[in-house]
Design an enzyme around this catalytic site. Structure first.
Site, PDB file in Angstrom:
ATOM      1  CB  THR A   1      -1.134  -0.026   1.156  1.00 47.66           C
ATOM      2  OG1 THR A   1      -1.846   0.877   1.076  1.00 47.66           O
ATOM      3  CG2 THR A   1      -0.234   0.070   2.709  1.00 47.66           C
ATOM      4  CG  ASN A   2      -0.216   4.718  -1.397  1.00 51.95           C
ATOM      5  OD1 ASN A   2      -1.003   5.536  -0.712  1.00 51.95           O
ATOM      6  ND2 ASN A   2      -1.037   4.032  -2.458  1.00 51.95           N
ATOM      7  CG  HIS A   3       3.028   6.933   3.364  1.00 54.12           C
ATOM      8  ND1 HIS A   3       3.320   5.963   4.382  1.00 54.12           N
ATOM      9  CD2 HIS A   3       4.370   6.892   2.903  1.00 54.12           C
ATOM     10  CE1 HIS A   3       4.569   5.546   4.387  1.00 54.12           C
ATOM     11  NE2 HIS A   3       5.155   6.026   3.604  1.00 54.12           N
ATOM     12  CB  SER A   4      -3.166   7.728   0.254  1.00 60.81           C
ATOM     13  OG  SER A   4      -4.668   8.266  -0.017  1.00 60.81           O
TER      14      SER A   4
ATOM     15  CB  ALA B   1      -1.958   7.010  -3.795  1.00 59.09           C
TER      16      ALA B   1
END
Ligand code: PMT
Length: 398
Positions: A211-214, A278
């Site tokens: 995943t990512n930091h959104s 994102a």
């Protein structure tokens, strides 16, 4: 102060229900949002909570009696009705709702409502049987037909110990209903928009994801800003810690592919697609069925490209992308305008202070399909959203 309630004049009507204590929180949050709040309490409400409690929160006189000789207004209900940007009755009892439906005006609150022409929000709070009663339902239907926004009620436990439908909505939902009511005839009224938010999650095995930091804040702000200007909003969101905004159709997804399917299903009826999410560019080619055990020193996970949702979304709607960049902001964003055939891209320098992932603010550059560049200052994500919708309006197909 940013937000739809800043500098707005809110008349908060409070009628006699145990849920009156929640109206104190609502008054407080309205004040914190920058609103000027005048409270009108019914006689019943004063039996549950004191006028002093509201006065301490709003720092303004609280109206409790139509015939107060010390009132600061010569004709109080007319003065308040004229100043109000919105009237909110929370909690609204069965009795109050019946009076509103009939147009009765026998106290300060109901006379103010009849004298006013601003939007009215009514938030019922009552026992489940009282809410279900045919007269209550008929009265609520009458109010709805007249354009009154009926906020809730919610489902859950009553003070009586019983459970059902009839609870006063929680403050965030009430605030959402109030913002919605104020913008109901706004410049996006009649438009349907799809907004994406959050960071997609691509499973590696039953335990792990890529995943990512959104945080979802940018997408949720876009959705709320559009709602507050009258749009019908569909929010397709990957997992976040944010609460679902009121009066927005929220579609929960996990992966890029789920997001693609959810968005494609709605593009035929949308006027604009704004992709703030994102989205993973790559996903594990195969998600393992069982947890991967820690054995080897190195672990290689084969990845496959995901489908580009924005590039492949077909239909006659305004297409807006975001470009989260850590270098060559404008050049990279311009390349995406062309590659994805966008009307507008929001170039987001994720290395700038107070900008990008997780923050409440954002500093972005808007680049349109003619490659015209507009740099915006650091703004709240809600204000950035409004600047984006201002531009989207120029591109609507009709
Ligand atoms: O959620 P917050 O914490 O508030 O943070 C906001 C944000 C930084 C996530 C947001 O402002 C932002 O920049 N979102 C876009 C992030 C991104 O994925 O950018 P990108 O340059 O990789 O993708 C370009 C565009 O194509 C984006 O609109 C993206 O949603 C879209 N895309 C990307 C990949 C893919 N498979 N399908 C897509 O549609």
């Amino acid at each position: 102060m940013a937000g739809p309630l800043a500098d707005k004049h809110v008349v908060l009507g409070v009628t006699g229900s145990i849920a009156c204590y929640k109206a104190l929180d609502l008054a407080s949050k309205l004040v914190q949002a920058g609103a000027l709040v005048d409270v009108i309490m019914s006689h019943g409400a004063t039996q549950f909570v004191t006028p002093l409690a509201f006065r301490s929160i709003t720092h303004r006189a609280v109206v409790t009696d139509s015939f107060d000789p010390d009132s600061e207004y010569s004709v109080e209900h007319v003065a308040l009705a004229q100043q109000a940007d919105v009237i909110v009755i929370a909690p609204a009892t069965v009795h109050c709702i019946a009076k509103l439906a009939l147009g009765l005006a026998d106290d300060s609150l109901t006379t103010t409502v009849v004298a006013a022409r601003c939007p009215l929000v009514v938030a019922p709070a009552m026992d489940g049987n009282m809410y279900d009663h045919p007269t209550t339902q008929e009265n609520l239907a009458t109010l709805k037909e007249r354009g009154v926004v009926i906020a809730g009620p919610g489902i859950g436990r009553f003070a009586s110990g019983l459970s059902g439908v009839g609870r006063l909505l929680e403050t965030p939902d009430l605030l959402g209903n109030i913002s919605y009511a104020m913008g109901i005839n706004g410049d996006l009224a009649g438009k349907t928009v799809v907004v994406s938010a959050g960071g997609t999650m691509e499973p590696i095995d039953p335990v792990r994801v890529i995943t990512n930091h959104s945080s979802g804040k940018m997408g949720y702000s876009l959705a709320e800003a559009a709602r507050d200007r009258g749009a019908n909003v569909v929010l397709v969101t990957a997992p976040t810690n944010l609460t679902a905004p009121a009066l927005i159709d929220v579609v929960q997804v996990n992966t890029a592919e789920e997001m693609r399917v959810a968005i494609q299903a709605r593009t035929a009826t949308t006027d604009a697609l704004v992709m703030a999410a994102a989205v993973a560019d790559y996903r594990p080619t195969k998600a393992e069925d069982q947890k991967i055990k820690k054995t080897e020193d190195d672990l290689n996970i084969p990845l496959s490209k995901t489908t580009d949702i924005l590039k492949n979304a077909t239909g006659n709607f305004v297409r807006v992308g975001f470009a989260a960049e850590s270098q060559n902001l404008v050049a990279n964003a311009k390349a995406k305008v062309e590659a994805k055939q966008l009307d507008l891209i929001v170039a987001n320098d994720i290395t700038a202070e107070g900008s990008g992932f997780g923050s409440d603010t954002n500093q972005v550059t808007l680049i349109d399909r003619d490659l015209g560049v507009e740099e915006l200052p650091l703004l709240s994500k809600y204000d950035v959203s409004n600047r984006i919708w201002d531009r989207v309006k120029d591109f609507f197909r009709d």
